[in-house]
Design an enzyme around this catalytic site. Structure first.
Site, mmCIF file in Angstrom:
data_model
loop_
_atom_site.group_PDB
_atom_site.id
_atom_site.type_symbol
_atom_site.label_atom_id
_atom_site.label_comp_id
_atom_site.label_asym_id
_atom_site.label_seq_id
_atom_site.Cartn_x
_atom_site.Cartn_y
_atom_site.Cartn_z
ATOM 1 N N GLY A 108 20.169 6.198 12.906
ATOM 2 C CA GLY A 108 20.816 5.611 14.087
ATOM 3 C C GLY A 108 22.247 5.185 13.828
ATOM 4 N N GLY A 128 24.739 3.102 12.842
ATOM 5 C CA GLY A 128 24.738 1.860 12.071
ATOM 6 C C GLY A 128 26.025 1.073 12.191
ATOM 7 N NE ARG A 129 29.955 3.442 8.992
ATOM 8 C CZ ARG A 129 30.513 3.531 7.819
ATOM 9 N NH1 ARG A 129 31.391 2.642 7.443
ATOM 10 N NH2 ARG A 129 30.194 4.499 7.015
ATOM 11 C CE LYS A 162 32.358 6.043 10.829
ATOM 12 N NZ LYS A 162 32.515 7.386 10.273
ATOM 13 C CG ASP A 186 29.764 -4.253 6.218
ATOM 14 O OD1 ASP A 186 29.855 -3.113 6.724
ATOM 15 O OD2 ASP A 186 30.527 -4.656 5.321
ATOM 16 N NE ARG A 241 24.727 11.281 15.889
ATOM 17 C CZ ARG A 241 25.718 11.055 15.051
ATOM 18 N NH1 ARG A 241 25.614 11.444 13.806
ATOM 19 N NH2 ARG A 241 26.800 10.435 15.451
ATOM 20 C CG ASP A 257 21.953 11.916 9.494
ATOM 21 O OD1 ASP A 257 21.374 12.527 8.582
ATOM 22 O OD2 ASP A 257 22.945 11.199 9.290
ATOM 23 C CG ASP A 261 28.638 11.352 11.753
ATOM 24 O OD1 ASP A 261 29.303 10.609 12.497
ATOM 25 O OD2 ASP A 261 27.409 11.406 11.782
HETATM 26 C C1 LIG Z 1 26.395 11.195 7.939
HETATM 27 O O1 LIG Z 1 27.630 11.303 7.340
HETATM 28 C C2 LIG Z 1 28.194 10.086 6.991
HETATM 29 C C3 LIG Z 1 29.624 10.319 6.711
HETATM 30 O O2 LIG Z 1 29.842 11.595 6.260
HETATM 31 C C4 LIG Z 1 27.430 9.563 5.836
HETATM 32 O O3 LIG Z 1 28.035 8.406 5.310
HETATM 33 C C5 LIG Z 1 26.051 9.266 6.291
HETATM 34 O O4 LIG Z 1 25.224 9.088 5.188
HETATM 35 C C6 LIG Z 1 25.450 10.328 7.178
HETATM 36 N N1 LIG Z 1 24.721 9.708 8.201
HETATM 37 C C7 LIG Z 1 23.775 8.790 8.033
HETATM 38 C C8 LIG Z 1 23.230 8.152 9.251
HETATM 39 O O5 LIG Z 1 23.356 8.503 6.947
#
Ligand SMILES: *[C@@H]1O[C@H](CO)[C@@H](O)[C@H](O)[C@H]1NC(C)=O
Ligand SMILES: *[C@@H]1O[C@H](CO)[C@@H](O)[C@H](O)[C@H]1NC(C)=O
Ligand SMILES: *[C@@H]1O[C@H](CO)[C@@H](O)[C@H](O)[C@H]1NC(C)=O
Length: 576
Positions: free
Chosen positions: A160, A162-163, A183, A195, A260, A330, A340
């Site tokens: 999900g 997270g930030r 973000k 956090d 996603r 994800d 991402d």
């Molecule tokens: C998806 O990618 C991010 C940044 O590349 C990474 O930090 C993260 O582990 C991945 N997503 C998740 C929810 O873990």
């Protein structure tokens, strides 16, 4: 000697599918109203531009927030970390940063062309408060999305946003619907150990890279604005037990949709089939307008489209040496856009084993593995769709996925032919390319500049076996014993084109970028930014908005020169 003879000199076959790296059919790039076909029915009219808003005060999200009104929302409104069953979103308000925030960079294109806003708004308090998450518009229902995913090959359960918080949906004057996300805006129910903040370094990288990718013609999320604060954020950048305080930052980013593969996976895993069907129908109705919404094979058609769009996206990554770094399910968009941006990197010396994530020792997500990872992720997508398919339809999934290989390869070769300045398609082109790459690999030559310089050099003027000194990357390649043989074969191949040297150069110079976001360039900009000087970030943004055009300032900064020695020891971490 023919190309095939030369190729047989390679001890291993380089031309195997999936060990191949690829560029840019330029679509989403133009300022006209032409768009990716999956979005063109959303276009209500043909591009009239009435005005752009000079002030942010009258700007509004869409009256109806489609996501919040279509999908079940989490009933718990308190913001604490937990498992969230049976819903797609939680309502989560951004948590304002404590210290003063400043908007230090923005994308003019996103503001003007997507958000219908003039640059003036960036100087107003309302806008800065909006993009830093301290002021939420009354028309907004901020949401964090619940999804799951396979990470590094294994099912990871609930992940999900997270930030990240989705602020709302905006349909612009051209009729395009966009989802706006912050973000780094603080903790959400999906933050797990985190956090919910993002540090300056990783925010600068995402901000610059998503805009750079867009201007390279590669489907991607966009970034509108970068805001920094003095809020302390603790990060152990290299996971070596030396955490230090960094500055918190927020970016405002946009996509037509942030769904996603993992969005579907969690619903399938938890047997929430009604929501699974609902999400699939939503995606088809809104983003895959050529699929018959009442047809009985609509889910298979969707699968087939995502398979082919993902194959093409990855071919585009390969064509510019982009290595995502964390290709988990994800992080793979259902619209097949790049999302991402974490420990990504653009390959410099051509090395198929290139990994940007400094802790990815086994090279799971290396440059050469990306096409394979696409297959893995699409297989997981197939598993997630299975519950809504009949047994007969389920049997089709592997057949559809088999198509990936040839779609990928066709797109790859199409892009790399353009990179070589070829307009036509000949049987031996794969060998021609494979040998060129092999020479690059053996001589550790720069992937970007080798193609670029090959397009800039006047091949007819090359009388003796010498490359002018200023073509530094071709000069490195020319040390290889095959290089001049290759040039002869290349020239012969060009004769078959029946075209002029000018046309070859013109195709190559609008295909092969001169400027990409190299780690050392980002690093320099980040170090300045740490000292509150954002000129580096803004200069880079300007250069990366026109990656094909020679730019005197970029040249002076060395952006197309041999990377400095110190850049070789740079490590990119994933702690962001
Ligand atoms: C998806 O990618 C991010 C940044 O590349 C990474 O930090 C993260 O582990 C991945 N997503 C998740 C929810 O873990
Ligand atoms: C869509 O599918 C339905 C049901 O199979 C069919 O009756 C209809 O003709 C299809 N529409 C189009 C435009 O193909
Ligand atoms: C980088 O790779 C390592 C090893 O595979 C992995 O544990 C780590 O989570 C990766 N980084 C990110 C951001 O995913």
């Amino acid at each position: 000697m023919s190309t095939s003879d030369l190729l047989s000199l390679c001890l291993f076959s380089y031309v195997v599918f999936l060990c191949f790296p690829y560029s840019g059919a330029v679509y989403s790039k133009s300022k006209e109203c032409k768009r990716l076909d999956i979005f063109d029915i959303i276009l209500r009219d043909k591009c009239p531009r009435t005005s752009i808003l000079q002030s942010f005060k009258t700007w509004r999200f869409d009256r109806r927030q489609v996501l919040a009104t279509t999908f079940p929302l989490d009933l718990i409104l308190q913001n604490y970390v937990r498992q969230v069953p049976k819903c797609l979103f939680s309502v989560v308000y951004p948590i304002p940063l404590k210290t003063e925030t400043s908007l230090v960079s923005y994308s003019e294109g996103v503001l003007n062309d997507i958000l219908d806003l003039s640059d003036h708004v960036t100087t107003t308090k309302e806008f800065v408060d909006f993009v830093s998450g301290s002021w939420v518009l009354s028309s907004s229902v901020p949401l964090s999305h619940r999804y799951g995913g396979h990470q590094f090959g294994y099912w990871a359960g609930q992940l999900g946003d997270g930030r990240a918080v989705m602020l709302g949906e905006y349909t612009n004057q051209r009729g395009e619907r966009w989802e706006l996300q912050l973000k780094g805006s603080g903790r959400t129910p999906y933050s797990r150990q985190g956090d919910g903040r993002a540090v300056l370094r990783s925010s600068v990288r995402e901000f610059l890279c998503s805009e750079a990718m867009f201007h390279l013609g590669i489907p991607t999320s966009r970034a509108a604005a970068l805001v920094v604060s003095d809020d302390p954020v603790m990060r152990d950048q290299f996971y070596d037990g030396h955490p230090r305080v960094e500055r918190g930052a927020v970016i405002l980013r946009l996509a037509h949709s942030w769904f996603r593969i993992g969005s579907l996976e969690i619903l399938a895993k938890n047997k929430e089939f009604q929501f699974l069907r609902q999400l699939l129908d939503f995606v088809i109705e809104n983003f895959f307008l050529h699929i018959n919404t009442t047809g009985k094979d609509k889910y298979l058609e969707l699968y087939s489209r995502i398979v082919s769009d993902t194959a093409e996206l990855i071919a585009q990554w390969q064509s510019v040496g982009f290595t995502h770094g964390v290709c988990n399910t994800d992080n793979f968009s259902l619209l097949s856009i790049t999302i991402d941006y974490g420990p990504f990197g653009f390959m410099e010396d051509y090395n198929p084993k290139f990994v940007p994530n400094s802790s990815d020792d086994e090279g799971r997500y290396s440059y050469e593995k990306q096409p394979d990872v696409g297959v893995f992720n699409l297989e997981k997508l197939g598993e997630a769709i299975k519950p809504v398919l009949t047994q007969q339809q389920q049997k089709q999934l592997p057949h559809i996925l088999k198509g990936y290989e040839s779609i990928y390869k066709d797109k790859f070769m199409k892009l790399f032919r353009q990179k070589l300045g070829l307009y036509t398609d000949k049987e031996d082109d794969e060998n021609l390319l494979a040998v060129f790459l092999k020479i690059m690999e053996d001589t550790k030559s720069d992937f970007t500049m080798s193609f670029r310089e090959l397009g800039e050099i006047d091949l007819l003027g090359l009388k003796t076996e010498a490359i002018p000194q200023n073509y530094w990357s071709l000069n490195t390649m020319a040390d290889h014993e095959w290089f001049w043989k290759w040039i002869i074969i290349y020239k012969k191949r060009l004769e078959l084109e029946g075209t002029t040297e000018k046309r070859r150069q013109s195709l190559m110079n609008k295909t092969n970028p001169r400027y990409i976001l190299r780690n050392w360039m980002a690093q320099e900009a980040i170090e300045k930014a740490d000292r509150n000087d954002f000129s580096g970030v803004n200069r880079l943004l300007g250069v990366l908005e026109r990656p094909m055009d020679l730019d005197p300032e970029a040249e002076r900064a060395g952006y197309s020169s041999r990377p400095p020695e110190w850049s070789k020891s740079l490590r990119v971490s994933c702690s962001s």
